[in-house]
Write an enzyme that holds these catalytic residues in place. Sequence first.
Site, PDB file in Angstrom:
ATOM      1  N   LYS A  67       0.843  -1.210   0.000  1.00 28.87           N
ATOM      2  CA  LYS A  67       0.000   0.000   0.000  1.00 28.87           C
ATOM      3  C   LYS A  67       0.877   1.260   0.000  1.00 28.87           C
ATOM      4  O   LYS A  67       0.639   2.193  -0.761  1.00 28.87           O
ATOM      5  CB  LYS A  67      -0.902   0.010   1.252  1.00 28.87           C
ATOM      6  N   ASN A  68       1.885   1.264   0.865  1.00 28.85           N
ATOM      7  CA  ASN A  68       2.677   2.485   1.012  1.00 28.85           C
ATOM      8  C   ASN A  68       3.636   2.713  -0.149  1.00 28.85           C
ATOM      9  O   ASN A  68       4.328   3.732  -0.185  1.00 28.85           O
ATOM     10  CB  ASN A  68       3.447   2.468   2.340  1.00 28.85           C
ATOM     11  N   CYS A  93      -5.880   8.078   8.679  1.00 32.50           N
ATOM     12  CA  CYS A  93      -6.141   7.541  10.022  1.00 32.50           C
ATOM     13  C   CYS A  93      -5.951   8.619  11.076  1.00 32.50           C
ATOM     14  O   CYS A  93      -5.052   9.447  10.974  1.00 32.50           O
ATOM     15  CB  CYS A  93      -5.157   6.418  10.319  1.00 32.50           C
ATOM     16  N   ARG A 129      -0.890  14.988  12.167  1.00 37.32           N
ATOM     17  CA  ARG A 129      -0.082  14.579  11.010  1.00 37.32           C
ATOM     18  C   ARG A 129       0.155  15.827  10.167  1.00 37.32           C
ATOM     19  O   ARG A 129      -0.479  16.048   9.156  1.00 37.32           O
ATOM     20  CB  ARG A 129      -0.774  13.467  10.232  1.00 37.32           C
ATOM     21  N   ASP A 178       3.908   1.057  11.948  1.00 37.46           N
ATOM     22  CA  ASP A 178       2.729   0.405  11.367  1.00 37.46           C
ATOM     23  C   ASP A 178       2.539  -1.032  11.875  1.00 37.46           C
ATOM     24  O   ASP A 178       1.524  -1.658  11.558  1.00 37.46           O
ATOM     25  CB  ASP A 178       2.809   0.405   9.835  1.00 37.46           C
ATOM     26  N   ARG A 235      -8.806  -0.473   4.276  1.00 37.37           N
ATOM     27  CA  ARG A 235      -7.958   0.536   3.639  1.00 37.37           C
ATOM     28  C   ARG A 235      -6.574  -0.038   3.336  1.00 37.37           C
ATOM     29  O   ARG A 235      -5.855   0.510   2.492  1.00 37.37           O
ATOM     30  CB  ARG A 235      -7.757   1.734   4.580  1.00 37.37           C
TER      31      ARG A 235
END
Length: 416
Positions: free
Chosen positions: A22-23, A116, A121, A305, A397
């Site tokens: 995903k990242n 999230c 952030r 994570d 997600r």
Amino acid sequence: MAKYLISGGNSLCGEIDVQGAKNSVLPLLSAAILTADDVIIQNAPKLTDVTNMMRILRALGAVAEREGSLVRVSAKDISSHEIPVSLAKELRSSIFLLGSVLARVKKAKVAYPGGCDIGLRPIDLHLKALREMGVEIREEGGYVYCDASGAEPSYVTLDYPSVGATENAMLLATSIDGVTSIANCAEEPEIEDLQNFINAMGGCVSGAGTPFIKIKGGLPLKGTVFSTMPDRIEAGTYLLGTLACGGDVTLKGAKAEHLSAVISKFSKWDCKINANSDRIHISSNGNMGELGVIETKPYPGFPTDLQAEICTLASISKGSTIIVENLFETRFKHVPELIKMGANVKVRDRVAVFNGVDRLSGAKVYAKDLRGGAALILAGLCAKGDTEVNDVHFVERGYEDIVAKLTRLGANIKKA
Ligand code: UD1
């Protein structure tokens, strides 16, 4: 809201394929608009974050279509420089588009991003890096307006090795004639994937994976076909799940070198972890060892994570475990849910102290964010009795086919 129903107690056995990261795929999708040619990204995981990123690309005027596991992007025409606020609020990674939109059309307007809720952030590091590259930035009414018409080759120093700020600076630098250097950059493997992708398009980037990246910009970028690297966080989640439940699992496509800070925690445990270049095999009898102190750090340190997921293991590990979250401010929202399942934990600020219990018990719990939701699923899998994990849209997600994959491994889990 969707939920998962889990009957705990089964060990996990079998083989699963690890999804594309995903990242990585999110910055790759952003980079795909650096060229007017067609780009094909293979191994693109089917995740709501990826779907949202594709929607943003379409809002900018690009074509972004999925065919099975690949995504085709054609950014022949970029008709807008504005990232729609409703989509930006859904996806923090929308901020990664700043660098590529500026590279392509020299101006950009973005809303402060969402994602999230794991604490503040900010995007100050992104904006500072872009300013050092000559971008004019105005922040007004919740929007950031950028003008890169005066951008020039620079020596950028990040105050902190932010993954996203590193990626944004790399993306913009591809369009600036001359050599841009980025110091104190993030060293995550996903940044190396972005470097490889840009180079496959005809760019010239070197140094990713170290704290110093150089980009020779202004080269014509062309279409390419590129396969997304494997998702180290998904692989780590299944690895921790196998340790929590016991079992024998092969993670096809996983790269152990991306998880060395995690795997090293288990060197004294009664389990076997073997790996070669394209898989990790783990077997565990479910006997818990000690974890000691775990501090999240930028790569190659222990990943934030996987902090939530290792909290589940800490709940049932021997003795006391101390977990320190150094990256994000409020990333312990899964802890009160683990307490409902019988975990013995105290949290103060960014430190959680666990006193391991023999076993968790099933309960009705709520996912509060992506990784915290994954931690609750692992807790349900190893707990005694039935667990209902609510609000699993957070989990979807970041984890492709999680119910099917766990079912294939022998877990008793279904979506309701
Ligand atoms: C990426 C990952 C995310 C992971 C995080 C840290 C993606 C899509 N997401 O997020 O899963 O948890 O790296 O490994 O790749 N910070 C600032 N100002 C900024 C930017 C960041 O203070 O402008 C701070 C953040 O609040 C945080 C730290 O820097 O404390 C790390 O954030 P960063 O590396 O930027 O994370 P992301 O790129 O958002």
